[in-house]
Design an enzyme around this catalytic site. Structure first.
Site, short mmCIF file in Angstrom:
data_model
loop_
_atom_site.label_atom_id
_atom_site.label_comp_id
_atom_site.label_asym_id
_atom_site.label_seq_id
_atom_site.Cartn_x
_atom_site.Cartn_y
_atom_site.Cartn_z
CE LYS A 124 -0.65 -0.32 5.27
NZ LYS A 124 -1.99 -0.26 6.31
NE ARG A 125 2.66 2.60 4.53
CZ ARG A 125 2.02 2.99 5.54
NH1 ARG A 125 0.51 4.39 5.24
NH2 ARG A 125 1.69 2.55 6.99
#
Length: 511
Positions: free
Chosen positions: A267-268
């Site tokens: 997700k980063r």
């Protein structure tokens, strides 16, 4: 095995939003099931009660439904093998854990977390890695070392314990993975005695997974590469229960890799590069963190499905665009590759543009109307469909429609200075005034008719078209952009076209 009906399961944990890697796992399970006229089952693996996140299960179901992958069985979908939430099956797992204890394939371990941590640190100080297993278990606080009387005393006293699997010594466990081919693990070199049943009365993933797959008659376990290391334990559990003859075949999917650099997509990566990694938007109920979703960012489910299908699966042809039905007809696990597939956010946009362009103006107008209504614009004369037909080629998302068509619904209140400097001359206002007079006298207001009258008018005065076309467009649009100028006139209507020309003349003189 060949005579059994194909049954697969997608078994996510509701510990947060569904990552698109998980969505791809669901997709490959769904496609395999449907290609083989089998069942696609949703099972919620919520045995880790401490990590459950409110709303996560509903999010998973909504994501599957959005993509058109409706489960045949699962929570809220019915089925004969329920319950489909593992938290509702704890008594079942307790029974099977007892069977492993009775057969000698498992044992009770009374070691406290503090004792385990001490042993781990002690090993680290020697440059070693602590493993609770073949080489250490006979010296630790468990029923293998304790006498039956001591074990019973601890149980009677209420001492906390877990149930661990008793890994056999120095045995090679070999399996033919459908995707990876032959894989082999040695029990002494690489495996420890995993916890099967926790002190809180809940099973771990390993026990619950195997018991449920057996009871739900799962024929194929299709899951991510990260579960490959669990494969030998699961095979040994099937053997310990005596279920070898009906155990499923295994297929471990390749990783979805970062767009750049090493490692799997996280997700980063999406946050850094500005693209979603979740199918739907998500707000963490505990931290308040917000994550974009493909649906809310304007992607069509067809585009997301098409993108994910080609991350690890090769159709064997040059074809790149597939409907869900086409994928269902063509999908097979023997065309899934072993190596990881790099995620390309630009490819996601490319797919979305394709499916955007395939939609009719009428379909897009239905999606565009909420945007118009939000801006206080209500139209019932079909204007949106006509406008979309003119500008859709310039768009990738429904949200792009307003950017490219706002001037059809709202008159410009400013004008592009570069266009003014380049195209607005001393005689421009006079020429446009004459054009407004021409247009006001026209009876037939259609693009071709207006164009013909306009052209005759310009030619008769021996004006260059370049001297009036950009200024005219500037008055109507506010910028030097847009489709055919006469289509713009037709869609704006006669009165609005003339009004904008006159407003432009008055305003731009003052600029």
């Amino acid at each position: 095995m060949n005579n059994r009906k194909v049954r697969v399961r997608f078994a996510p944990s509701p510990t947060g939003p569904l990552h698109i890697g998980g969505l791809r796992t669901a997709l490959f399970n769904y496609l395999f099931a449907k290609n083989n006229r089998g069942d696609f089952i949703l099972r919620i693996e919520d045995t880790d009660q401490k990590r459950l996140v409110p709303g996560a299960e509903e999010y998973i179901v909504e994501s599957l439904n959005w993509c058109g992958m409706t489960p045949d069985e699962g929570p809220g979908f019915g089925g004969d093998c329920g319950p489909y939430r593992q938290s509702e099956r704890r008594e079942i797992y307790k029974q099977y854990a007892g069977m492993l204890l009775d057969s000698g394939n498992a044992y009770l371990a009374f070691d406290t977390p503090e004792e385990i941590e001490h042993l781990r640190k002690e090993s680290e100080s020697k440059g070693e890695v602590f493993s609770y297993g073949i080489n250490t278990r006979n010296e630790l606080n468990n029923s293998l070392r304790l006498s039956p009387a001591e074990t019973e005393e601890k149980i009677s006293r209420g001492d906390s314990y877990v149930i661990r699997f008793r890994m056999p010594e120095n045995e090679d466990i070999t399996e033919e993975d459908i995707i990876r081919g032959k894989v082999t693990f040695n029990t002494t070199k690489s495996l420890d005695d995993k916890v099967l049943f926790k002190s809180d009365g809940m099973p771990t993933y390993h026990l619950a997974n195997v018991v449920d797959d057996h009871l739900m008659e799962i024929t194929h376990v299709i899951r991510g590469e990260e579960w490959l290391s669990s494969l030998p334990l699961h095979i040994l559990l099937y053997r310990a229960f005596g279920w070898e003859g009906t155990r499923p075949q295994f297929a471990h999917l390749p990783l979805i890799l970062k767009p750049h650099g090493k490692g799997k997509l996280s997700k980063r990566d999406g946050e850094k590069m500005g693209f979603p990694v979740f199918p739907l938007e998500w707000k963490d109920p505990e931290t308040g963190e917000f994550y974009h979703g493909y649906r809310e960012d304007g992607y069509f489910p067809e585009a997301v499905i098409n993108l994910l299908a080609l991350l690890g699966w090769n159709p064997g042809t040059e074809q790149e665009f597939f409907s869900l039905d086409e994928l269902t007809q063509l999908f097979s696990l023997d065309r899934v590759v072993k190596s990881g597939s790099r995620f390309d956010p630009d490819k996601a946009r490319w797919f979305n543009k394709h499916y955007f362009q395939k939609k009719t103006a009428e379909e897009l107008a239905v999606l565009f109307n909420p945007i118009l209504e939000e801006k206080g614009i209500r139209q019932t004369d079909g204007k949106a469909e006509k406008v979309i037909a003119e500008i859709k080629e310039r768009c990738e998302f429904v949200s792009d429609l307003w950017e490219h068509s706002s001037y059809f619904f709202v008159a410009p209140d400013s004008y592009d200075l570069r266009t003014i400097k380049k195209h607005w001359k001393e005689d421009t206002s006079g020429k446009l005034s004459e054009i407004a007079g021409l247009l006001s006298g026209l009876e037939k207001w259609e693009a071709e008719a207006v164009k013909q009258q306009f052209s005759d008018f310009i030619n008769a005065r021996q004006w260059s078209f370049g001297s009036v076309m950009s200024p005219l467009r500037l008055c109507l649009v506010g910028e030097n952009k847009g489709p055919d100028i006469f289509r713009i006139c037709e869609l704006l209507g006669k009165e609005e076209t003339i009004r904008r020309i006159r407003k432009g003349i008055e305003t731009i003189i003052l600029t």
